[in-house]
Design a protein around this motif. Structure first.
Motif, PDB file in Angstrom:
ATOM      1  N   THR A  48       3.029  20.717  -1.213  1.00 32.80           N
ATOM      2  CA  THR A  48       3.156  19.347  -0.706  1.00 32.80           C
ATOM      3  C   THR A  48       4.436  19.170   0.094  1.00 32.80           C
ATOM      4  O   THR A  48       4.411  18.684   1.216  1.00 32.80           O
ATOM      5  CB  THR A  48       3.115  18.348  -1.874  1.00 32.80           C
ATOM      6  OG1 THR A  48       4.149  18.684  -2.819  1.00 32.80           O
ATOM      7  CG2 THR A  48       1.762  18.402  -2.569  1.00 32.80           C
TER       8      THR A  48
ATOM      9  N   VAL B  89       6.741  22.768   7.755  1.00 29.04           N
ATOM     10  CA  VAL B  89       5.330  23.068   8.024  1.00 29.04           C
ATOM     11  C   VAL B  89       4.612  21.750   8.300  1.00 29.04           C
ATOM     12  O   VAL B  89       5.033  20.685   7.838  1.00 29.04           O
ATOM     13  CB  VAL B  89       4.655  23.796   6.847  1.00 29.04           C
ATOM     14  CG1 VAL B  89       5.311  25.144   6.591  1.00 29.04           C
ATOM     15  CG2 VAL B  89       4.699  22.949   5.585  1.00 29.04           C
ATOM     16  N   GLU B  90       3.533  21.831   9.053  1.00 31.23           N
ATOM     17  CA  GLU B  90       2.742  20.633   9.342  1.00 31.23           C
ATOM     18  C   GLU B  90       1.532  20.619   8.429  1.00 31.23           C
ATOM     19  O   GLU B  90       0.728  21.553   8.418  1.00 31.23           O
ATOM     20  CB  GLU B  90       2.322  20.606  10.810  1.00 31.23           C
ATOM     21  CG  GLU B  90       1.722  19.271  11.210  1.00 31.23           C
ATOM     22  CD  GLU B  90       1.735  19.045  12.720  1.00 31.23           C
ATOM     23  OE1 GLU B  90       1.374  17.929  13.147  1.00 31.23           O
ATOM     24  OE2 GLU B  90       2.121  19.980  13.450  1.00 31.23           O
ATOM     25  N   ILE B  91       1.425  19.564   7.639  1.00 35.82           N
ATOM     26  CA  ILE B  91       0.330  19.418   6.688  1.00 35.82           C
ATOM     27  C   ILE B  91      -0.421  18.130   7.004  1.00 35.82           C
ATOM     28  O   ILE B  91       0.132  17.033   6.893  1.00 35.82           O
ATOM     29  CB  ILE B  91       0.853  19.384   5.232  1.00 35.82           C
ATOM     30  CG1 ILE B  91       1.656  20.655   4.921  1.00 35.82           C
ATOM     31  CG2 ILE B  91      -0.304  19.224   4.251  1.00 35.82           C
ATOM     32  CD1 ILE B  91       2.315  20.642   3.556  1.00 35.82           C
ATOM     33  N   GLU B  92      -1.652  18.283   7.455  1.00 38.00           N
ATOM     34  CA  GLU B  92      -2.501  17.137   7.811  1.00 38.00           C
ATOM     35  C   GLU B  92      -1.783  16.198   8.771  1.00 38.00           C
ATOM     36  O   GLU B  92      -1.785  14.974   8.595  1.00 38.00           O
ATOM     37  CB  GLU B  92      -2.954  16.394   6.546  1.00 38.00           C
ATOM     38  CG  GLU B  92      -3.806  17.247   5.620  1.00 38.00           C
ATOM     39  CD  GLU B  92      -4.248  16.491   4.383  1.00 38.00           C
ATOM     40  OE1 GLU B  92      -3.763  15.347   4.166  1.00 38.00           O
ATOM     41  OE2 GLU B  92      -5.069  17.039   3.623  1.00 38.00           O
TER      42      GLU B  92
ATOM     43  N   ARG C 129       6.478  18.501   6.936  1.00 37.22           N
ATOM     44  CA  ARG C 129       7.069  18.499   5.611  1.00 37.22           C
ATOM     45  C   ARG C 129       7.957  19.721   5.426  1.00 37.22           C
ATOM     46  O   ARG C 129       7.770  20.745   6.089  1.00 37.22           O
ATOM     47  CB  ARG C 129       5.981  18.475   4.519  1.00 37.22           C
ATOM     48  CG  ARG C 129       5.247  17.130   4.432  1.00 37.22           C
ATOM     49  CD  ARG C 129       4.131  17.159   3.415  1.00 37.22           C
ATOM     50  NE  ARG C 129       3.616  15.827   3.189  1.00 37.22           N
ATOM     51  CZ  ARG C 129       3.980  15.028   2.193  1.00 37.22           C
ATOM     52  NH1 ARG C 129       4.915  15.448   1.334  1.00 37.22           N
ATOM     53  NH2 ARG C 129       3.467  13.823   2.051  1.00 37.22           N
TER      54      ARG C 129
END
Length: 263
Positions: A2, A252-255, A259
């Motif tokens: 997350t 990192v790119e999450i959805e 983040r």
């Protein structure tokens, strides 16, 4: 996975760094000391809101390695620079600088000095006006740490330090540090004091109390405090086996959201 959401400005920079449009700035070598006393409790400083890095955050004493920390020999008790280098995967010269910076910064930011007249002793009190004068001279760089110790006939007690961790500031940050973390116990007879400078508040807290949401904590500080909640005493912390692994959080790119993750 997350992670920690990034604010918009930092998220934009993260995308630029990941795309190669912006080059990461070099990380400066630094040392941090987790100072403990029975409880166990940890010593934390709140960085002034005007500071360019980690403004308003509660941190452990620490700072960048001064070139004089690496170049000048000091009277030394405990593990050698070469042994510290093996632990932290650093050259002997840098390892000397990291240990000296750890002890110097702890004195500058708490008044606690991990040094003594001999290899088996430690200074009992550092609260006099003469000590304060030297502390301020170290901060403004008019006095080198090696010269400070030599003038007072003191031996650096590297055996009072325990290696704990190695964190590198993420590549997306404007200011970056390559920081080795140490643990040390407040020497008997010495006491911390509100020394000012980069901090506007100092506190002693049990690790779990420092994690209750009252304090703004950077990821390495939060992570270290979380680790310390597993120990019931200072002795348990000192006896804990540690394998030093380098941790550098990454973006990192999450959805669609940028983040920061540590793994």
């Amino acid at each position: 996975m997350t992670g920690l959401p990034l604010p918009a400005e930092l998220a934009d920079r993260a995308r630029d760094v990941l795309a190669g449009r912006v080059q990461p700035v070099p990380a400066r070598d630094a040392a941090t000391v987790v100072l403990l006393r029975p409880g166990p409790e940890v010593y934390l400083l709140r960085r002034k809101a005007t500071m360019a890095f980690a403004a308003g955050a509660y941190v452990f004493p620490g700072g960048s390695v001064d070139v004089r920390d690496t170049d000048q020999a000091v009277a030394w008790a405990g593990p050698s620079p070469a042994e510290w280098g093996e632990v932290f995967k650093a050259g002997e010269r840098l390892a000397r600088g990291l240990v000296c910076a750890a002890v110097r910064e702890t004195f500058e930011e708490s008044g606690v000095l991990l040094a003594g007249p001999g290899p088996d002793s430690v200074v009992a009190d550092t609260t006099g006006d003469d000590w304060e004068s030297d502390r301020l001279a170290l901060i403004d760089h008019s006095l080198g740490f090696a010269d400070f110790l030599a003038r007072r006939g003191l031996v650096l007690r590297t055996d009072l330090l325990k290696p704990w961790a190695h964190w590198i500031t993420p590549e997306i940050e404007h200011r970056r540090f390559d920081t080795r973390f140490f643990v040390a116990v407040l020497p008997e007879g010495q006491r911390t004091r509100d020394v000012g400078g980069e901090a506007d508040r100092v506190v002693w807290r049990r690790p779990a109390e420092a994690l209750n949401g009252e304090f703004f904590l950077m990821p390495p500080t939060h992570h270290t405090l979380t680790e310390l909640t597993a120990y019931d005493s200072v002795a348990d912390v000192l006896a804990a086996p540690r394998e030093i692994e380098t941790i550098m959080p990454r973006a990192v790119e999450i959805e669609g959201e940028m983040r920061l993750v540590t793994r």
